[in-house]
Write an enzyme that holds these catalytic residues in place. Structure first.
Site, PDB file in Angstrom:
ATOM      1  N   THR A 163       1.839   9.965   4.066  1.00 21.27           N
ATOM      2  CA  THR A 163       0.833  10.880   3.524  1.00 21.27           C
ATOM      3  C   THR A 163      -0.483  10.788   4.273  1.00 21.27           C
ATOM      4  O   THR A 163      -1.353  11.637   4.075  1.00 21.27           O
ATOM      5  CB  THR A 163       0.577  10.553   2.040  1.00 21.27           C
ATOM      6  OG1 THR A 163       0.598   9.133   1.916  1.00 21.27           O
ATOM      7  CG2 THR A 163       1.617  11.169   1.143  1.00 21.27           C
ATOM      8  N   LYS A 220     -11.117  -0.835  -1.549  1.00 26.76           N
ATOM      9  CA  LYS A 220     -10.857  -1.673  -0.368  1.00 26.76           C
ATOM     10  C   LYS A 220     -11.995  -1.425   0.621  1.00 26.76           C
ATOM     11  O   LYS A 220     -12.424  -0.283   0.728  1.00 26.76           O
ATOM     12  CB  LYS A 220      -9.521  -1.277   0.293  1.00 26.76           C
ATOM     13  CG  LYS A 220      -8.299  -1.443  -0.609  1.00 26.76           C
ATOM     14  CD  LYS A 220      -7.057  -0.848   0.071  1.00 26.76           C
ATOM     15  CE  LYS A 220      -5.873  -0.792  -0.889  1.00 26.76           C
ATOM     16  NZ  LYS A 220      -4.694  -0.110  -0.343  1.00 26.76           N
ATOM     17  N   SER A 231      -2.607   0.578  -4.249  1.00 34.10           N
ATOM     18  CA  SER A 231      -3.096   1.741  -3.503  1.00 34.10           C
ATOM     19  C   SER A 231      -4.464   2.189  -4.001  1.00 34.10           C
ATOM     20  O   SER A 231      -4.781   2.041  -5.173  1.00 34.10           O
ATOM     21  CB  SER A 231      -2.096   2.896  -3.679  1.00 34.10           C
ATOM     22  OG  SER A 231      -2.660   4.114  -3.258  1.00 34.10           O
ATOM     23  N   ALA A 232      -5.248   2.774  -3.094  1.00 34.70           N
ATOM     24  CA  ALA A 232      -6.553   3.317  -3.474  1.00 34.70           C
ATOM     25  C   ALA A 232      -6.424   4.723  -4.066  1.00 34.70           C
ATOM     26  O   ALA A 232      -7.374   5.263  -4.617  1.00 34.70           O
ATOM     27  CB  ALA A 232      -7.447   3.379  -2.242  1.00 34.70           C
ATOM     28  N   ASP A 274       0.875  -1.160   0.000  1.00 37.70           N
ATOM     29  CA  ASP A 274       0.000   0.000   0.000  1.00 37.70           C
ATOM     30  C   ASP A 274       0.925   1.226   0.000  1.00 37.70           C
ATOM     31  O   ASP A 274       2.126   1.101   0.285  1.00 37.70           O
ATOM     32  CB  ASP A 274      -0.871  -0.031   1.267  1.00 37.70           C
ATOM     33  CG  ASP A 274      -1.692   1.221   1.427  1.00 37.70           C
ATOM     34  OD1 ASP A 274      -2.313   1.647   0.453  1.00 37.70           O
ATOM     35  OD2 ASP A 274      -1.695   1.794   2.545  1.00 37.70           O
ATOM     36  N   LEU A 275       0.404   2.380  -0.338  1.00 35.87           N
ATOM     37  CA  LEU A 275       1.265   3.569  -0.406  1.00 35.87           C
ATOM     38  C   LEU A 275       1.122   4.463   0.838  1.00 35.87           C
ATOM     39  O   LEU A 275       2.053   4.600   1.640  1.00 35.87           O
ATOM     40  CB  LEU A 275       0.921   4.378  -1.666  1.00 35.87           C
ATOM     41  CG  LEU A 275       1.677   5.697  -1.820  1.00 35.87           C
ATOM     42  CD1 LEU A 275       3.146   5.449  -2.131  1.00 35.87           C
ATOM     43  CD2 LEU A 275       1.046   6.554  -2.912  1.00 35.87           C
ATOM     44  N   ASP A 276      -0.072   5.045   0.966  1.00 37.97           N
ATOM     45  CA  ASP A 276      -0.295   6.040   2.023  1.00 37.97           C
ATOM     46  C   ASP A 276      -0.215   5.396   3.410  1.00 37.97           C
ATOM     47  O   ASP A 276      -0.993   4.495   3.719  1.00 37.97           O
ATOM     48  CB  ASP A 276      -1.686   6.677   1.864  1.00 37.97           C
ATOM     49  CG  ASP A 276      -1.808   7.461   0.560  1.00 37.97           C
ATOM     50  OD1 ASP A 276      -0.877   8.207   0.238  1.00 37.97           O
ATOM     51  OD2 ASP A 276      -2.832   7.329  -0.132  1.00 37.97           O
ATOM     52  N   GLU A 280       0.056  -3.248   4.693  1.00 37.99           N
ATOM     53  CA  GLU A 280      -1.091  -2.341   4.785  1.00 37.99           C
ATOM     54  C   GLU A 280      -1.168  -1.637   6.131  1.00 37.99           C
ATOM     55  O   GLU A 280      -0.893  -2.252   7.158  1.00 37.99           O
ATOM     56  CB  GLU A 280      -2.382  -3.150   4.647  1.00 37.99           C
ATOM     57  CG  GLU A 280      -3.081  -3.035   3.327  1.00 37.99           C
ATOM     58  CD  GLU A 280      -3.641  -1.648   3.021  1.00 37.99           C
ATOM     59  OE1 GLU A 280      -3.748  -0.799   3.929  1.00 37.99           O
ATOM     60  OE2 GLU A 280      -3.963  -1.403   1.851  1.00 37.99           O
ATOM     61  N   ASP A 281      -1.571  -0.374   6.126  1.00 35.99           N
ATOM     62  CA  ASP A 281      -1.750   0.329   7.407  1.00 35.99           C
ATOM     63  C   ASP A 281      -3.222   0.533   7.737  1.00 35.99           C
ATOM     64  O   ASP A 281      -3.532   1.099   8.778  1.00 35.99           O
ATOM     65  CB  ASP A 281      -1.056   1.698   7.379  1.00 35.99           C
ATOM     66  CG  ASP A 281      -1.794   2.672   6.487  1.00 35.99           C
ATOM     67  OD1 ASP A 281      -2.206   2.279   5.375  1.00 35.99           O
ATOM     68  OD2 ASP A 281      -1.982   3.831   6.901  1.00 35.99           O
ATOM     69  N   LYS A 315      -8.876   5.538   6.340  1.00 36.29           N
ATOM     70  CA  LYS A 315      -7.624   5.058   5.759  1.00 36.29           C
ATOM     71  C   LYS A 315      -7.916   3.933   4.772  1.00 36.29           C
ATOM     72  O   LYS A 315      -8.689   3.017   5.078  1.00 36.29           O
ATOM     73  CB  LYS A 315      -6.673   4.557   6.859  1.00 36.29           C
ATOM     74  CG  LYS A 315      -6.036   5.699   7.623  1.00 36.29           C
ATOM     75  CD  LYS A 315      -4.983   5.194   8.589  1.00 36.29           C
ATOM     76  CE  LYS A 315      -4.386   6.351   9.371  1.00 36.29           C
ATOM     77  NZ  LYS A 315      -3.516   5.872  10.452  1.00 36.29           N
TER      78      LYS A 315
HETATM   79  C1  BG6 Z   1      -5.755   5.793   0.309  1.00 36.81           C
HETATM   80  C2  BG6 Z   1      -5.761   6.637   1.560  1.00 36.81           C
HETATM   81  O1  BG6 Z   1      -4.488   5.269   0.091  1.00 36.81           O
HETATM   82  O2  BG6 Z   1      -6.146   6.568  -0.822  1.00 36.81           O
HETATM   83  C3  BG6 Z   1      -7.106   7.321   1.747  1.00 36.81           C
HETATM   84  O3  BG6 Z   1      -5.476   5.815   2.677  1.00 36.81           O
HETATM   85  C4  BG6 Z   1      -7.453   8.110   0.488  1.00 36.81           C
HETATM   86  O4  BG6 Z   1      -7.026   8.164   2.860  1.00 36.81           O
HETATM   87  C5  BG6 Z   1      -7.437   7.189  -0.724  1.00 36.81           C
HETATM   88  O5  BG6 Z   1      -8.733   8.706   0.608  1.00 36.81           O
HETATM   89  C6  BG6 Z   1      -7.727   7.924  -2.028  1.00 36.81           C
HETATM   90  O6  BG6 Z   1      -6.688   8.817  -2.266  1.00 36.81           O
HETATM   91  P1  BG6 Z   1      -6.718  10.006  -3.319  1.00 36.81           P
HETATM   92  O7  BG6 Z   1      -5.282  10.467  -3.358  1.00 36.81           O
HETATM   93  O8  BG6 Z   1      -7.144   9.398  -4.620  1.00 36.81           O
HETATM   94  O9  BG6 Z   1      -7.675  11.011  -2.820  1.00 36.81           O
HETATM   95 MG    MG Z   2      -2.692   3.190   3.577  1.00 38.27          MG
END
Ligand code: BG6
Ligand code: MG
Length: 218
Positions: free
Chosen positions: A17, A145, A114-115, A9-11, A169-170, A45
């Site tokens: 972030t 997710k 990542s989402a 996962d990224l964030d 994953e966090d 998240k």
């Molecule tokens: C996820 C984050 O990785 O991405 C969420 O944990 C975030 O907090 C989601 O809402 C969507 O991200 P973005 O950058 O497309 O708004």
């Molecule tokens: Mg995350």
């Protein structure tokens, strides 16, 4: 040596972030006179942008027009991007580069899962894009997710069976998605929040090279 698929996962896993998402959502929620706590943030998240705003509005018992919804989504993202634009390599979380380098040395395929629709931009900003054999982000999926779609696409791109994939994953939703996908879930954060993961570490500094190697040999 065996080959496993390592999906990150990224964030909140590769870069911190999660704090910028929190700041941007809090600003937006407060501007709508909706309270926004750290506990509520935990539920956002891993959750898509659309779904996050829907949740915030429902917590505040607010209904708005479709146009206003779009405006608010754009506003949040603009605010979020203003934080992102200042990012550099210093914001990579501790020991993430060590683990990425080890996996490369061990010739293990690596994907992002990542989402976020901003994932590619962020990877470029912190200079990590070239480490990934595949990138799956919010632009590539139709189901957010805890649906496992994002991880299943990543496994397919890496050409590794889901049960041979390992997910870092966090988020509560992300760990659930990894479990549903039949992958090994590794929670990065607190045991209290991520107790449903198969392994939980506070951060990558707690993940030893031996542990990574043992995952490959399993
Ligand atoms: C996820 C984050 O990785 O991405 C969420 O944990 C975030 O907090 C989601 O809402 C969507 O991200 P973005 O950058 O497309 O708004
Ligand atoms: Mg995350």
């Amino acid at each position: 040596m065996k080959k496993k698929g390592f999906i990150f996962d990224l964030d909140g896993v590769i870069v911190d972030t999660a704090k910028y998402h929190f700041l941007a959502w809090k600003k937006l929620a407060n501007s709508l006179e909706i309270d926004f706590t750290e506990e509520e943030n935990e539920q956002l998240k891993g959750v898509s942008r659309v779904r996050s705003l829907e949740k915030i509005l429902s917590w505040g018992n607010k209904t708005i027009s479709e146009d206003r919804f779009k405006e608010l989504m754009a506003e949040k993202n603009e605010d979020y991007l203003s934080h992102i634009s200042k990012m550099d390599e210093n914001e990579i979380l501790p020991d993430v580069p060590r683990v990425l380098h080890l996996l490369k040395e061990l010739q293990q395929p690596i994907s992002l899962g990542s989402a976020s629709k901003n994932a590619r931009t962020i990877l470029e900003r912190v200079n990590l894009k070239s480490h990934f054999n595949a990138i799956v982000d919010g632009n590539d999926v139709s189901k957010a997710k805890p649906d496992p779609e994002v991880f299943l696409i990543a496994a397919k791109l890496l050409d590794i069976n889901p049960e041979d994939c390992i997910v870092f994953e966090d988020s509560v939703a992300g760990v659930e998605a990894a479990n549903v996908a039949n992958m090994i879930s590794i929670g990065i954060g607190s045991e209290a929040v991520l107790g449903h993961a198969q392994h939980v570490f506070r951060d990558f500094t707690e993940i030893s090279n031996e542990f990574i190697k043992s995952l490959i040999e399993k």
